[in-house]
Scaffold this active site. Structure first.
Site, PDB file in Angstrom:
ATOM      1  N   LYS A 119       0.922  -1.216  -0.123  1.00 63.32           N
ATOM      2  CA  LYS A 119       0.085  -0.003   0.207  1.00 63.32           C
ATOM      3  C   LYS A 119       0.908   1.229  -0.030  1.00 63.32           C
ATOM      4  O   LYS A 119       0.481   2.407  -0.434  1.00 63.32           O
ATOM      5  CB  LYS A 119      -0.965   0.043   1.247  1.00 63.32           C
ATOM      6  CG  LYS A 119      -2.009  -1.059   0.868  1.00 63.32           C
ATOM      7  CD  LYS A 119      -3.220  -0.841   1.786  1.00 63.32           C
ATOM      8  CE  LYS A 119      -4.325  -1.730   1.749  1.00 63.32           C
ATOM      9  NZ  LYS A 119      -5.391  -1.840   2.844  1.00 63.32           N
ATOM     10  N   LYS A 208      -9.039 -10.936  -6.837  1.00 64.34           N
ATOM     11  CA  LYS A 208     -10.205 -10.882  -5.973  1.00 64.34           C
ATOM     12  C   LYS A 208     -11.011  -9.987  -6.088  1.00 64.34           C
ATOM     13  O   LYS A 208     -10.634  -8.706  -6.427  1.00 64.34           O
ATOM     14  CB  LYS A 208      -9.539 -11.193  -4.377  1.00 64.34           C
ATOM     15  CG  LYS A 208      -8.932  -9.917  -4.099  1.00 64.34           C
ATOM     16  CD  LYS A 208      -8.854 -10.303  -2.309  1.00 64.34           C
ATOM     17  CE  LYS A 208      -8.781  -8.952  -1.443  1.00 64.34           C
ATOM     18  NZ  LYS A 208      -9.541  -8.658  -0.723  1.00 64.34           N
ATOM     19  N   LYS A 211     -13.235  -4.218  -2.524  1.00 64.61           N
ATOM     20  CA  LYS A 211     -13.795  -2.938  -2.366  1.00 64.61           C
ATOM     21  C   LYS A 211     -12.958  -1.711  -3.002  1.00 64.61           C
ATOM     22  O   LYS A 211     -13.565  -0.618  -3.171  1.00 64.61           O
ATOM     23  CB  LYS A 211     -14.455  -2.476  -0.965  1.00 64.61           C
ATOM     24  CG  LYS A 211     -13.426  -2.514  -0.086  1.00 64.61           C
ATOM     25  CD  LYS A 211     -13.974  -2.531   1.388  1.00 64.61           C
ATOM     26  CE  LYS A 211     -12.974  -2.856   2.374  1.00 64.61           C
ATOM     27  NZ  LYS A 211     -13.321  -3.572   3.262  1.00 64.61           N
TER      28      LYS A 211
END
Ligand code: ADP
Ligand code: TRP
Length: 342
Positions: A119, A208, A211
């Site tokens: 991230k 996958k 969101k």
């Protein structure tokens, strides 16, 4: 309160999707059904962990409550007295223990965390210290309650291991203060008794369902209308082999749909394979999947509408009271050995 503790948290950053439901909500509800009585179950919303990725702050408070409602709609029994549901920020000991543990955690350890590397990569200047420190807060979440089992997705197991390392280091210096969570092998053995599915994105089945997908077109959100969900399933990417066959590697799209159908209709995957493999009519198969998703959403949304807010808030405030007591006891032990209290 001498039962061993199972603890897990689900962040409330965004609207949850079918992957979260099948991979996180449902396994926890099943775990409660299986282990209530034998274990204490701590299920909490890590609301302080929410700022580590961009969020809409005006929605966070409501989303945290809604997360708990979603668990109840998925079947969590809040009347069970061995289950505690709470919000992290309502138990200030989480924050205080984090500050203390920060001084017993090495920068090198945090830099090695995959989630931070992923991230934070390529944007070093705008990465917050909160994202970097995320695993220490998570360690505090776990250690305050002496949790033995911490069921998490694969991306989080490294953080549970770090919590264990920090606790061990602390105990070596100060004596037996923390109960260590079980090591990864035992954690996996424990959670593998509950099936954890990985649901794929409908349009890009090589990744996958998440969101963080910007368009939301490949994601079935739990608040999608059955009509919208039906359209999404009917436009799902499959393959051009011309014949239905389950093969997660070579045919991730169709396999994902078969997984979804099996899970939502509570049918063994083998029966689904028997029923559909060899068929050349992808459209009919997709229509069956769409129907199962629409039925699921209709039932789930009706359950959600029936969740009693008064009862839910009562449960949360009771749990927060009780867990503040437990957490403060652990915190006081820590404060004493590090010299903050006598
Ligand atoms: P997201 O990728 O949507 O941001 P998170 O990383 O916040 O989801 O995951 C929250 C929980 O939901 C974790 O326990 C994770 O393992 C589970 N989860 C997320 N996406 C999926 C998926 N596609 N299939 C199964 N489980 C999932
Ligand atoms: N980090 C977890 C996630 O992103 C959520 C979480 C926070 C958690 N604290 C925890 C999970 C403690 C288990 C135990 O999914």
């Amino acid at each position: 309160m001498s039962k061993p503790v199972i603890l897990t948290g689900l962040r409330a950053n965004n609207d949850l999707h079918l992957g979260n439901y099948l991979g996180a909500l449902l396994p926890i509800v099943e775990m409660q059904k299986k282990h209530a009585g034998e274990f204490q179950i701590n299920l909490f919303v890590p609301d302080l962990h929410s700022f580590t990725t961009p969020i809409d702050h005006s929605k966070l408070y409501e989303q945290s409550l809604n997360n708990i409602r979603l668990f109840i709609a998925a079947g969590l029994n809040i009347k069970d007295e061995n289950t505690f549901v709470y919000r992290q920020s309502f138990i200030p000991a989480h924050s205080e223990l984090t500050v203390i543990l920060n001084s017993f955690t090495y920068i090198g350890e945090l830099k090695r965390m995959t989630q931070f590397k992923e991230k934070g990569e390529g944007q070093q200047s705008s990465v917050s210290a909160g994202l970097f420190d995320y695993p220490v807060l998570m360690a505090a979440d776990i250690l305050l309650y002496g949790a033995k089992y911490v069921p998490v997705g694969a991306d989080q197991t490294q953080h549970v291991e770090l919590a264990r390392d920090i606790a061990e280091r602390f105990n070596n210096k100060f004596g037996d203060i923390f109960i260590l969570p079980e090591a990864e092998k035992q954690q996996i053995a424990f959670t593998e008794s509950v099936d954890r599915l990985r649901i794929r994105d409908l349009l890009h089945p090589e990744k996958k369902m998440s969101k963080s997908d910007e368009t939301g077109k490949g994601v079935i959100f739990l608040n999608d209308s059955p009509e919208v969900a039906t359209k999404k399933i009917m436009s799902a990417t499959t393959d051009s082999f011309g014949e239905i066959k389950y093969d997660r590697k070579e045919r991730p799209g169709i396999s994902n749909l078969m997984d979804i159908l099996a899970a939502l209709t509570n049918t063994p995957l083998d029966s689904i394979k028997q029923q559909y493999e060899g068929s050349t009519t992808y459209g009919d198969f997709k229509a069956d999947v769409a129907k199962s998703v629409a039925n699921f959403l209709t039932t789930f949304q009706a359950n959600l509408a029936r969740v009693d807010d008064g009862q839910t808030l009562y449960k949360i405030t009771q749990s927060e009271k009780q867990m503040n007591d437990v957490a403060n006891q652990t915190l006081l032990k820590v404060q004493k050995v590090v010299g903050l209290r006598v």
